[in-house]
Structure formats: C-alpha cells, structure tokens
Design a protein around this motif. Structure first.
Motif, PDB file in Angstrom:
ATOM      1  N   PHE A   1      65.289  54.030  43.964  1.00  0.00           N
ATOM      2  CA  PHE A   1      65.253  54.709  45.267  1.00  0.00           C
ATOM      3  C   PHE A   1      63.892  55.398  45.453  1.00  0.00           C
ATOM      4  N   GLN A   2      63.496  56.162  44.445  1.00  0.00           N
ATOM      5  CA  GLN A   2      62.240  56.923  44.547  1.00  0.00           C
ATOM      6  C   GLN A   2      61.043  55.989  44.757  1.00  0.00           C
TER       7      GLN A   2
ATOM      8  N   VAL B   1      72.611  55.581  36.824  1.00  0.00           N
ATOM      9  CA  VAL B   1      72.144  56.658  37.717  1.00  0.00           C
ATOM     10  C   VAL B   1      70.619  56.801  37.618  1.00  0.00           C
ATOM     11  N   TRP B   2      70.090  56.731  36.409  1.00  0.00           N
ATOM     12  CA  TRP B   2      68.623  56.834  36.248  1.00  0.00           C
ATOM     13  C   TRP B   2      67.924  55.683  36.972  1.00  0.00           C
TER      14      TRP B   2
ATOM     15  N   LEU C   1      79.593  54.386  37.480  1.00  0.00           N
ATOM     16  CA  LEU C   1      78.195  54.365  37.027  1.00  0.00           C
ATOM     17  C   LEU C   1      78.039  55.159  35.737  1.00  0.00           C
ATOM     18  N   ASN C   2      77.296  54.607  34.793  1.00  0.00           N
ATOM     19  CA  ASN C   2      76.968  55.403  33.603  1.00  0.00           C
ATOM     20  C   ASN C   2      75.602  56.061  33.815  1.00  0.00           C
TER      21      ASN C   2
ATOM     22  N   LYS D   1      62.361  59.387  35.807  1.00  0.00           N
ATOM     23  CA  LYS D   1      61.430  59.162  34.688  1.00  0.00           C
ATOM     24  C   LYS D   1      62.086  58.363  33.565  1.00  0.00           C
ATOM     25  N   ARG D   2      63.434  58.464  33.462  1.00  0.00           N
ATOM     26  CA  ARG D   2      64.141  57.737  32.400  1.00  0.00           C
ATOM     27  C   ARG D   2      64.595  56.359  32.878  1.00  0.00           C
ATOM     28  N   GLY D   3      64.518  56.118  34.181  1.00  0.00           N
ATOM     29  CA  GLY D   3      65.085  54.875  34.732  1.00  0.00           C
ATOM     30  C   GLY D   3      64.081  53.747  34.871  1.00  0.00           C
ATOM     31  N   ASP D   4      64.639  52.563  35.174  1.00  0.00           N
ATOM     32  CA  ASP D   4      63.816  51.378  35.410  1.00  0.00           C
ATOM     33  C   ASP D   4      63.758  51.159  36.929  1.00  0.00           C
TER      34      ASP D   4
END
Ligand code: KG4
Ligand code: ZN
Length: 329
Positions: A239-240, A232-233, A227-228, A188-191
């Motif tokens: 991936f999702q 990871v986000w 990785l920061n 939810k926090r990632g791009d």
C-alpha cells in the motif's frame, strides 16, 4: 522581531515564538490525539473543546519556554484556514483578543503554506517559484509558489487526503490510530512487491485519488480475512509503495511541466521514512533541489505559523481584526 504564532486548525493546540522568521525560541504543542483514538479519526467537537481548555496554558508555556513576556512580543500570527471551523475560531479569537488588548499587529496565515515554510525555515535565500507538495491528514495539494503569499493550485486529491488513506487502511488492518506512523514502521518488515495494489493516474491532470487503493486493500482484507503478521506487513508495504509512486509521479510531472528545479515538502505524511528516501533519491537523480522539514516540524505546530507570519508581516500583509476562519480555503 518576535512573533507569537498560534495554531488550532485540527487536533493540535500549538503556540510558538519565532524571532525574525527563523530563530525558534519556543515550540509548544498540546495534542488531543488520544481523545480521538477510539473513534479512529479526529472528532471536530472534541478537538474544539480541547483547544478552548488548553489554549491559554499553551500560550503561557510558549512564552515561558522562550523566556519572554507579552511585552517582548512584536506581532501575532494565527492560522486562518483551512481546517475545522470551530477549532480555527478558537485560535483566531484568542489571537485577535491579544492583538486588540496589547495593540499589536496581527497576521493571518494559510495552514498549508505554513506547512511548506517548515521545510525552508533555515533557508536564507529561497528561490521562487518552487513546487510545493503538502501531504497531511486533511490535505494533499501540489502548488506552485510564487512568493510567501501568492500560489497557484496545480493539483489536489479528488477524494481522500493521503494521510487519511494511511489512517483508513490502518483501521482496516486493525492497527490503531493515527495509521501513518504504524504503517511506516510495519512496512519496513514487509515485501512491497508481493501484493500489487493499483496506482490511480488521472489523465492529463495533476490531481490525486486515493480511494481506489483504499478500496483495493478493503477487498483484499475481505477476501483473505485470516491475515497473519507477515500478510499485514506485506499489505502495509504494498500500500505504502503504491501511494508513494502516485505522489512521486505527479510531483515530478509538475516540476517538469513548469520547468521548476526546486521542490518543497510539508505536512504530517512527510515524516514517512520510505517517502523521504524515495523523494531524496528521485530528486538527486533528476537534479532537483529538495527541502524536507525537520521531524519535529512535520506535524502541526505553531513555529511554521510564526515563521511565515514574519515573512507576510514584512510584505505588509497585516490582517484586520474582523477576520474570521476560512475552513475551506
Ligand atoms: O499535518 P498533520 O499533523 O495534520 C493535518 O494538518 O492534517 O498530519 C497528520 C497525518 C495523519 O494522517 C498521520 O497518519 C500522518 O500525518 N502521518 C504519517 C506519518 N506520520 C504521520 N503518514 C505516513 N507516515 C508517517 N510516518
Ligand atoms: Zn497540518
């Protein structure tokens, strides 16, 4: 009619009483999940031992929660497979013993069909046939469902199950186990567009494959070891999104191919918030009626076993007391 359902196919020991296939009188689940955490996956021997230790307590608790006694139970329903053989045998032996001792009818249900029943438990007049998508830690199957008993396999994973892919990618990212809920939250926090992961499409087939994307994440992590949190986000989101694209593509191709307008989803991965949103949007856009399970019925439970057991009982599908586990069914 009160049915006592028993589920022990994997790491959840569950019992439930359901009246007339729909009214949930109790839903007791005891999970050995925390015992498997340090291994990063379910250890069959540990799961089986746990079932033997808690099954009687879980059944007693389900009866108590329902405010009932064994004498109020009209039939038993138990998961026969697929699942871990030792784990399944605990539930089956227990159900057989109760059925024999109390002279009650026994019904044996398929775990994957039971997952789909979770989504339609409140539906009085479900229209067959429908397309079912079962997405769990152990299975990924697209099936055509003709009635509560008869199904036809349309496609399945050729390697990892979708939940397994979530769990393995979470392990690669050192996020913990089970990985699905963690990836769901971090994504939810990632791009989802920053890192493009491959979508595997098996030509002319409704089968799935998730080993390619898992390997792509592995290579990415090896290439960029430092990785920061943002990385990871973004990996989780990328991936999702790729996994969801693959699930959606085959599912809607199946609906189109067989000219079906009803879709039923089941299994632990159906808890995924982004997947639910994408499935709802896509179904609305294409005029498909979709059924998703309530959150508490997505993971393994015995409500679905008792509920489907009632429908099979009504169809006269009573099991003999010589049934055994069908781990690979
Ligand atoms: O159906 P289930 O309880 O067990 C099997 O029958 O296998 O599903 C467990 C799986 C695990 O792999 C877990 O990571 C996944 O469901 N899962 C999720 C989410 N919640 C659980 N996967 C993706 N997103 C979630 N929110
Ligand atoms: Zn399951």
């Amino acid at each position: 009619m009160n049915i006592l359902g028993i589920e022990t196919s994997c790491d959840e020991t569950a019992a439930s009483v359901v009246k007339d296939g729909r009214l949930i009188l109790s839903n007791t689940v005891s999970s050995s999940l925390r015992l498997h955490r340090k291994y990063g996956g379910v250890v069959p021997e540990i799961a089986t031992r746990f079932h033997t230790e808690v099954i009687d307590l879980v059944i007693k608790s389900a009866l108590k929660e329902a405010g009932l006694d064994f004498k109020n139970i009209d039939a038993l329903s138990v998961t026969k497979g697929p699942g871990l053989v030792g784990a399944l045998l605990v539930g089956i032996s227990c159900a057989k013993a109760i059925a024999f001792g109390l002279k009650l009818p026994l019904v044996a249900v398929d775990h994957l069909k039971a997952h789909l029943y979770s989504a339609i438990i409140n539906e009085r007049r479900i229209k067959f046939p429908f397309v079912g998508l079962v997405i769990s830690g152990g299975h990924t199957r697209l099936i055509l469902v003709y009635d509560f008993d008869r199904t036809r396999l349309l496609g399945q994973t050729q390697d990892d199950a979708v939940g397994e892919a979530f769990d393995k990618v979470a392990k690669l990212l050192k996020l913990g186990y089970p990985g699905g809920p963690i990836i769901d939250r971090l994504a939810k926090r990632g791009d989802p567009e920053r890192i493009e992961f491959p979508r595997t499409r098996l030509s002319d087939s409704l089968d799935f494959s998730f080993s390619g994307i898992k390997t792509a994440v592995l290579y990415y992590v090896r290439r960029f070891p430092n990785l920061n949190s943002r990385d990871v986000w973004d990996i989780a989101a990328g991936f999702q999104e790729a996994v969801i694209d693959m699930l959606i593509e085959n599912t809607f191709r199946a609906l189109e191919k067989y000219r079906i307008r009803i879709l039923v989803i089941g299994g632990g991965v159906s808890l995924n918030s982004r997947l639910r949103q994408r499935l709802n949007d896509e179904s609305l856009y294409r005029g498909i009626k979709i059924y998703l399970p309530e959150d508490e019925l997505c993971m393994d439970n015995a409500v679905m076993v008792a509920g489907l057991g009632y429908q099979l009982f009504r169809m006269g599908k009573i099991a003999n007391l010589d049934i055994t586990a069908e781990p690979n069914s």
